[in-house]
Write an enzyme that holds these catalytic residues in place. Structure first.
Site: not given
Ligand SMILES: C[S@@+](CC[C@H](N)C(=O)[O-])C[C@H]1O[C@@H](n2cnc3c(N)ncnc32)[C@H](O)[C@@H]1O
Length: 561
Positions: A155, A414, A435, A510
């Site tokens: 925090c 993703f 993913e 994010c």
């Molecule tokens: C912010 S999280 C979102 C997960 C999901 N949409 C959720 O709301 O729970 C981003 C996701 O992107 C995946 N990720 C990161 N880099 C990636 C890439 N180059 N290609 C595919 N997926 C990726 C991560 O493993 C993660 O699961």
């Protein structure tokens, strides 16, 4: 209101930490993804991103800078009296040198605070300062309930009134969308694009996952380590000191995690240093020691609605007999339904093991999100604030504006464990999820099955490395959800989306800095690459998922022009 004298302020770029955002995110690599996740216990999605604050200088103001004399730049080690004007990227306080307007960034300086700061790092167009002493407090001061609030890497704004926190976050998003995204303030207003931030109703105990680290020497706030030979009483279990991978602030309770998770933390703190147990913390410098991390995940029993807990010990070797006394102690806590051991033999500081062993009951916990049940394993991604994820997914559902006749195709980029796509699946023809993490894909498939969803296909692949064949596995989507982690979307993916021209994109982000950059690409194109944008930004909704931390989530609706 700042008491900073306004005379003599130079006209310079007040946003130097946003420079070079156009650098494409690095390609995914497993090691780099996980290394950052362990260095920053609160930042599940804080991976390899070339952090906007650390980008090299390619400021539009460069010419201007050439004219500046040496005296314009504060010297390293110099002490200055400063007033924080606002919160900027990563929650750092933005200040300016009184007579020159030179920008300084200070961790934990809050708007209105007057303080003495020492220049610690110089970049081309801004410098970082460390706060030495507060001379007069910031506006909207509140007492922080947590005793570690001033020092913990988690925090940063607990003693800033929550309303002021969300106001600052909203302002940050707006500035980024204007400066980086190149949308005009007027357009954001007159077309009602920028929505007011959605605050989080629950401001403490909202996190369902925390990762604590074991350390051989406890970090004493102020940066001083005890110099005597370390013994067990010096061992630490807690959160990293801000910015240090090797210094751990001992923490007995965390106000962000659930109460049952705090019970487990306390039970372990009460016994793990006992010399009779023969347990040692892993030392990240000497690479000696056994206990690396303690990860606590809180879910919910789908039948009773009561919390259920997973305890994950990350160790440097597989020695279950050493963990036995800890396991016995914590199984007495009724909420604990899963204890696992991830064995990570690498010298890195990551929490994902090469092997995982179940030490008690099951290897997953469950959680309910928008009426669906999800099984969560130790290393799979799941939104860390379940309560606010309901709100976030509600906004995504509204933006998707599905016909509900089962005719539409959704592409969930993703997708993690498939949560967003699955919550939409019952109203569409088919969901295709992409993913990179294989375990997340298997969790997504299992989650689909568990919820009796048969129109979802999840495919493992790296979206930073797509080639001409990408898109051959699915029909043209009506709606694309893209929820990348902090680096945002790779240029290859941007180009693909601009060529595909799906009617609607919902961009969930994010990191508002990379979000603003990608919105610019999708809407205005990439001039230097001769790429034209073809989307219109219809709506941008910031959501506060993480009170007291600098993190900001945004949901953006883009429609094909
Ligand atoms: C912010 S999280 C979102 C997960 C999901 N949409 C959720 O709301 O729970 C981003 C996701 O992107 C995946 N990720 C990161 N880099 C990636 C890439 N180059 N290609 C595919 N997926 C990726 C991560 O493993 C993660 O699961």
């Amino acid at each position: 209101m700042t008491t900073m004298p306004s005379h003599g302020l130079r006209c310079l770029n007040s946003y130097p930490w946003l420079q070079n955002l156009r650098r494409p995110p690095p390609s995914y690599s497993r090691s780099s993804l996980s290394s950052l996740s362990s260095s920053s216990p609160l930042e599940d999605s804080e991976e390899t991103q070339s952090d906007a604050a650390t980008y090299p200088n390619t400021n539009s103001n460069t010419n201007n800078n050439k004219k500046k004399t040496d005296s314009y730049f504060p010297k390293r080690g110099q002490t200055l009296e400063l007033v924080c004007e606002s919160l900027a990227f990563k929650g750092k306080g933005l200040c300016k040198v009184a007579d020159t307007g030179f920008v300084l960034m200070c961790d934990r300086a809050l708007p209105g605070e007057r303080f003495l700061g020492r220049v610690t790092r110089k970049k081309d167009n801004y410098a970082e300062v460390t706060k030495l002493k507060t001379l007069s407090p910031h506006w909207d001061f509140v007492e922080a309930p947590c005793e570690y609030a001033l020092h913990c890497g988690g925090c940063k704004t607990q003693n800033l009134l929550y309303e002021a926190q969300v106001r600052a976050k909203e302002q940050q998003v707006r500035e980024l969308v204007v400066r980086v995204g190149k949308f005009s303030d007027k357009d954001l207003e007159s077309f009602d694009i920028m929505k007011p931030i959605v605050p989080c109703d629950i401001q403490f105990h909202y996190r369902n996952k925390m990762e604590f680290s074991f350390g051989s020497k406890t970090w004493v706030p102020g940066g001083l380590l005890k110099d005597k030979q370390s013994d067990a009483s010096d061992y630490a279990l807690g959160l990293h000191a801000p910015g240090f991978f090797d210094k751990v602030l001992n923490v007995n309770k965390c106000f962000l995690q659930s109460e049952p998770a705090n019970k487990v933390l306390k039970a372990i703190q009460d016994c793990w240093r006992d010399p009779k147990l023969g347990l040692s913390p892993y030392d990240v410098r000497s690479h000696v020691g056994f206990l690396k991390h303690l990860m606590l995940r809180t879910g919910r029993d789908v039948n009773t609605g009561l919390p259920e807990l997973m305890v994950n010990f990350v160790t440097s070797s597989h020695k279950p007999e050493l963990l036995k006394p800890l396991v016995e102690k914590i199984t007495a806590i009724p909420e604990v339904v899963s204890i696992v051991n991830n064995v990570n033999t690498s010298v890195g500081n990551t929490s994902v093991g090469e092997d995982e062993y179940t030490l008690y009951e099951k290897s997953t916990i469950t959680e309910v999100l928008r009426g669906l049940t999800f099984e969560i394993s130790a290393n799979s991604f799941f939104q860390t604030n379940t309560h606010q994820a309901e709100v976030l997914y509600g906004i995504i559902g509204d933006y998707a504006d599905l016909k509900g006749d089962g005719s539409e195709i959704v592409l969930d980029l993703f997708c993690g464990t498939g949560t967003i796509g699955l919550t939409l699946a019952r109203r569409v023809k088919h969901v295709y999820g992409y993913e990179v993490v294989p375990q997340a894909i298997s969790d997504a498939c299992r989650n689909a099955k568990m919820n009796n969803i048969h129109n979802a296909t999840f495919i493992q692949g790296d979206l930073n490395k797509i080639d001409v064949d990408f898109g051959k596995d699915f029909p043209k989507p009506d709606i694309i959800i893209s929820d990348p982690n902090r680096p945002g979307m790779h240029m290859k993916l941007i180009k693909y989306l601009l060529k595909l021209q799906a009617p609607r994109i919902i961009y969930v982000s994010c990191n508002p800095a990379t979000c603003a950059r990608d919105l610019d690409y999708l809407c205005h194109g990439v001039v230097e690459k001769n790429i034209e944008g073809c989307y219109k930004l219809k709506s941008l909704q910031p959501v506060d998922m993480f009170p007291h931390t600098p993190h900001i989530e945004c949901v953006c609706l883009l429609e094909l022009q």
